[in-house]
Design a protein around this motif. Structure first.
Motif, PDB file in Angstrom:
ATOM      1  N   THR A  68      -2.753  -0.774  11.843  1.00 50.15           N
ATOM      2  CA  THR A  68      -2.356  -1.217  10.510  1.00 50.15           C
ATOM      3  C   THR A  68      -3.597  -1.720   9.765  1.00 50.15           C
ATOM      4  OG1 THR A  68      -0.281  -1.972  11.497  1.00 50.15           O
ATOM      5  CG2 THR A  68      -0.743  -2.687   9.242  1.00 50.15           C
ATOM      6  N   PRO A  69      -4.083  -0.940   8.778  1.00 51.12           N
ATOM      7  CA  PRO A  69      -5.275  -1.372   8.033  1.00 51.12           C
ATOM      8  C   PRO A  69      -4.967  -2.585   7.163  1.00 51.12           C
ATOM      9  CG  PRO A  69      -4.476   0.762   7.224  1.00 51.12           C
ATOM     10  CD  PRO A  69      -3.589   0.352   8.352  1.00 51.12           C
ATOM     11  N   TRP A  70      -5.971  -3.421   6.982  1.00 50.86           N
ATOM     12  CA  TRP A  70      -5.784  -4.605   6.153  1.00 50.86           C
ATOM     13  C   TRP A  70      -5.841  -4.259   4.667  1.00 50.86           C
ATOM     14  CZ3 TRP A  70      -9.497  -6.956  10.094  1.00 50.86           C
ATOM     15  CH2 TRP A  70      -8.779  -7.417  11.202  1.00 50.86           C
ATOM     16  N   GLU A  71      -6.483  -3.132   4.346  1.00 54.26           N
ATOM     17  CA  GLU A  71      -6.529  -2.651   2.968  1.00 54.26           C
ATOM     18  C   GLU A  71      -5.979  -1.230   2.958  1.00 54.26           C
ATOM     19  OE1 GLU A  71     -10.466  -2.965   1.332  1.00 54.26           O
ATOM     20  OE2 GLU A  71     -10.830  -4.855   2.353  1.00 54.26           O
ATOM     21  N   LYS A  72      -5.021  -0.945   2.075  1.00 54.05           N
ATOM     22  CA  LYS A  72      -4.383   0.371   2.060  1.00 54.05           C
ATOM     23  C   LYS A  72      -5.358   1.540   1.903  1.00 54.05           C
ATOM     24  CE  LYS A  72       0.403  -0.348   0.895  1.00 54.05           C
ATOM     25  NZ  LYS A  72       1.496  -0.027   0.000  1.00 54.05           N
ATOM     26  N   PRO A  73      -6.395   1.423   1.054  1.00 50.45           N
ATOM     27  CA  PRO A  73      -7.295   2.573   0.883  1.00 50.45           C
ATOM     28  C   PRO A  73      -8.062   2.948   2.169  1.00 50.45           C
ATOM     29  CG  PRO A  73      -7.684   0.924  -0.832  1.00 50.45           C
ATOM     30  CD  PRO A  73      -6.724   0.337   0.136  1.00 50.45           C
ATOM     31  N   MET A  74      -8.085   2.081   3.156  1.00 48.83           N
ATOM     32  CA  MET A  74      -8.820   2.355   4.400  1.00 48.83           C
ATOM     33  C   MET A  74      -8.053   3.283   5.337  1.00 48.83           C
ATOM     34  SD  MET A  74     -11.700   0.950   4.178  1.00 48.83           S
ATOM     35  CE  MET A  74     -12.227   1.245   5.851  1.00 48.83           C
ATOM     36  N   GLY A  76      -6.909   6.346   5.185  1.00 43.88           N
ATOM     37  CA  GLY A  76      -7.464   7.697   5.317  1.00 43.88           C
ATOM     38  C   GLY A  76      -8.755   7.708   6.115  1.00 43.88           C
ATOM     39  N   LYS A  77      -9.624   6.737   5.856  1.00 44.28           N
ATOM     40  CA  LYS A  77     -10.911   6.658   6.569  1.00 44.28           C
ATOM     41  C   LYS A  77     -10.689   6.361   8.050  1.00 44.28           C
ATOM     42  CE  LYS A  77     -13.692   5.227   2.635  1.00 44.28           C
ATOM     43  NZ  LYS A  77     -14.580   4.211   2.078  1.00 44.28           N
ATOM     44  N   GLU A  79      -7.964   7.111   9.791  1.00 39.40           N
ATOM     45  CA  GLU A  79      -7.397   8.320  10.393  1.00 39.40           C
ATOM     46  C   GLU A  79      -8.512   9.328  10.704  1.00 39.40           C
ATOM     47  OE1 GLU A  79      -3.882  11.584   9.521  1.00 39.40           O
ATOM     48  OE2 GLU A  79      -4.805  10.546   7.819  1.00 39.40           O
ATOM     49  N   LYS A  80      -9.417   9.511   9.752  1.00 38.43           N
ATOM     50  CA  LYS A  80     -10.530  10.456   9.944  1.00 38.43           C
ATOM     51  C   LYS A  80     -11.437  10.006  11.098  1.00 38.43           C
ATOM     52  CE  LYS A  80     -14.308  12.723   7.555  1.00 38.43           C
ATOM     53  NZ  LYS A  80     -15.141  12.761   6.368  1.00 38.43           N
ATOM     54  N   ALA A  81     -11.702   8.708  11.184  1.00 44.15           N
ATOM     55  CA  ALA A  81     -12.556   8.184  12.260  1.00 44.15           C
ATOM     56  C   ALA A  81     -11.927   8.423  13.629  1.00 44.15           C
ATOM     57  CB  ALA A  81     -12.822   6.691  12.049  1.00 44.15           C
ATOM     58  N   ILE A  82     -10.616   8.253  13.736  1.00 43.02           N
ATOM     59  CA  ILE A  82      -9.925   8.485  15.007  1.00 43.02           C
ATOM     60  C   ILE A  82      -9.958   9.978  15.359  1.00 43.02           C
ATOM     61  CG2 ILE A  82      -7.700   8.375  16.203  1.00 43.02           C
ATOM     62  CD1 ILE A  82      -7.120   5.810  14.545  1.00 43.02           C
ATOM     63  N   LEU A  83      -9.758  10.834  14.351  1.00 45.23           N
ATOM     64  CA  LEU A  83      -9.779  12.286  14.583  1.00 45.23           C
ATOM     65  C   LEU A  83     -11.144  12.755  15.080  1.00 45.23           C
ATOM     66  CD1 LEU A  83      -7.784  13.880  11.633  1.00 45.23           C
ATOM     67  CD2 LEU A  83      -7.422  14.268  14.068  1.00 45.23           C
ATOM     68  N   THR A  84     -12.214  12.196  14.523  1.00 44.57           N
ATOM     69  CA  THR A  84     -13.566  12.653  14.865  1.00 44.57           C
ATOM     70  C   THR A  84     -14.178  11.891  16.040  1.00 44.57           C
ATOM     71  OG1 THR A  84     -14.543  11.158  13.236  1.00 44.57           O
ATOM     72  CG2 THR A  84     -14.036  13.399  12.503  1.00 44.57           C
ATOM     73  N   SER A  85     -13.384  11.103  16.739  1.00 46.32           N
ATOM     74  CA  SER A  85     -13.923  10.228  17.793  1.00 46.32           C
ATOM     75  C   SER A  85     -14.104  10.902  19.148  1.00 46.32           C
ATOM     76  CB  SER A  85     -13.011   9.013  17.972  1.00 46.32           C
ATOM     77  OG  SER A  85     -11.778   9.441  18.494  1.00 46.32           O
ATOM     78  N   ASN A  86     -13.741  12.171  19.297  1.00 48.43           N
ATOM     79  CA  ASN A  86     -13.846  12.887  20.585  1.00 48.43           C
ATOM     80  C   ASN A  86     -12.969  12.273  21.671  1.00 48.43           C
ATOM     81  OD1 ASN A  86     -15.624  14.735  19.547  1.00 48.43           O
ATOM     82  ND2 ASN A  86     -17.425  13.605  20.194  1.00 48.43           N
ATOM     83  N   LEU A  87     -11.910  11.595  21.282  1.00 52.18           N
ATOM     84  CA  LEU A  87     -10.971  11.043  22.264  1.00 52.18           C
ATOM     85  C   LEU A  87      -9.793  11.985  22.476  1.00 52.18           C
ATOM     86  CD1 LEU A  87     -10.817   7.257  21.255  1.00 52.18           C
ATOM     87  CD2 LEU A  87     -11.901   8.248  23.269  1.00 52.18           C
ATOM     88  N   GLY A  88      -9.726  13.056  21.677  1.00 49.46           N
ATOM     89  CA  GLY A  88      -8.627  14.000  21.809  1.00 49.46           C
ATOM     90  C   GLY A  88      -7.317  13.444  21.280  1.00 49.46           C
ATOM     91  N   LEU A  89      -7.402  12.575  20.289  1.00 51.26           N
ATOM     92  CA  LEU A  89      -6.197  11.953  19.732  1.00 51.26           C
ATOM     93  C   LEU A  89      -5.895  12.552  18.362  1.00 51.26           C
ATOM     94  CD1 LEU A  89      -6.980   8.240  20.643  1.00 51.26           C
ATOM     95  CD2 LEU A  89      -5.522   9.841  21.878  1.00 51.26           C
ATOM     96  N   ASN A  90      -4.613  12.641  18.021  1.00 50.88           N
ATOM     97  CA  ASN A  90      -4.182  13.215  16.759  1.00 50.88           C
ATOM     98  C   ASN A  90      -3.323  12.198  16.015  1.00 50.88           C
ATOM     99  OD1 ASN A  90      -3.839  15.037  14.745  1.00 50.88           O
ATOM    100  ND2 ASN A  90      -2.388  16.330  15.860  1.00 50.88           N
ATOM    101  N   PRO A  91      -3.932  11.355  15.173  1.00 49.56           N
ATOM    102  CA  PRO A  91      -3.177  10.300  14.493  1.00 49.56           C
ATOM    103  C   PRO A  91      -2.318  10.860  13.354  1.00 49.56           C
ATOM    104  CG  PRO A  91      -5.444  10.300  13.756  1.00 49.56           C
ATOM    105  CD  PRO A  91      -5.351  11.330  14.845  1.00 49.56           C
TER     106      PRO A  91
END
Length: 185
Positions: A68-74, A76-77, A79-91
């Motif tokens: 849960t981001p503390w600021e709504k505009p964050m 998307g960023k 989600e993108k960070a989790i996708l590009t983290s090489n953990l194999g996760l799909n948020p």
């Protein structure tokens, strides 16, 4: 002097065990755990900050993390960070919260993770042996300077070996526990 060297060696060996435990928490076992996202950084107004500083990370159920981001505009960023983290996760992002479902581990993936865990454990064993080597070389230096006798040096080396054996055994215990956890379906 001998007591100081022993105490320093023991503290360093204890830190090696703590480091191993910390590293092993990052290896997932099929259950959702917030520490899984610890190493992810997010672009926050031009600087990279850890995910935990821009959002609340928790578990929704055994297989889902909730960010849960503390600021709504964050959102998307993040989600993108989790996708590009090489953990194999799909948020999945619903605008307010990001849910990160963890896929079930296959038998092959579990075996690969066990190999990774064994590698981490071997690294900890090597670190502990290096600490032993450093302590023994310190004892030899004291002997050379004639600050201690040969008997004291030999006894101190034996004590360090006992300490090393104890911490190597502790590494084995941590390894067995993590292997069992990984192979559990």
């Amino acid at each position: 002097m001998i007591a100081d060297i022993k105490k320093d060696a023991e503290q360093r060996m204890q830190k090696s065990i703590e480091s191993l435990r910390n590293d092993l928490t990052k290896i997932r076992t099929g259950r959702a755990h917030p520490s899984l996202l610890d190493q992810i950084t997010v672009d926050y107004y031009g600087s990279e900050v850890p995910l935990s500083q821009v959002a609340n990370i928790g578990t929704e159920d055994a297989r889902t993390l909730k960010v849960t981001p503390w600021e709504k505009p964050m959102a998307g960023k993040i989600e993108k960070a989790i996708l590009t983290s090489n953990l194999g996760l799909n948020p999945s992002n619903d605008g307010n919260t990001i849910r990160v479902p963890l896929p079930a581990l296959t038998e092959e993936r579990r075996r690969d993770l066990v190999k990774v865990v064994k590698g981490e454990a071997e690294g900890a064993r090597v670190a502990i042996r290096n600490i032993r080597r450093d302590a023994n070389s310190d004892f030899k230096a004291l002997l050379k300077e004639k600050d201690i006798s040969e008997d004291e040096e030999r006894k101190a080396a034996d004590d360090i070996q006992k300490l090393t054996d104890h911490y190597i055994k502790e590494v084995e215990t941590v390894l067995e526990k993590k292997e069992k956890e990984l192979m559990e379906v």
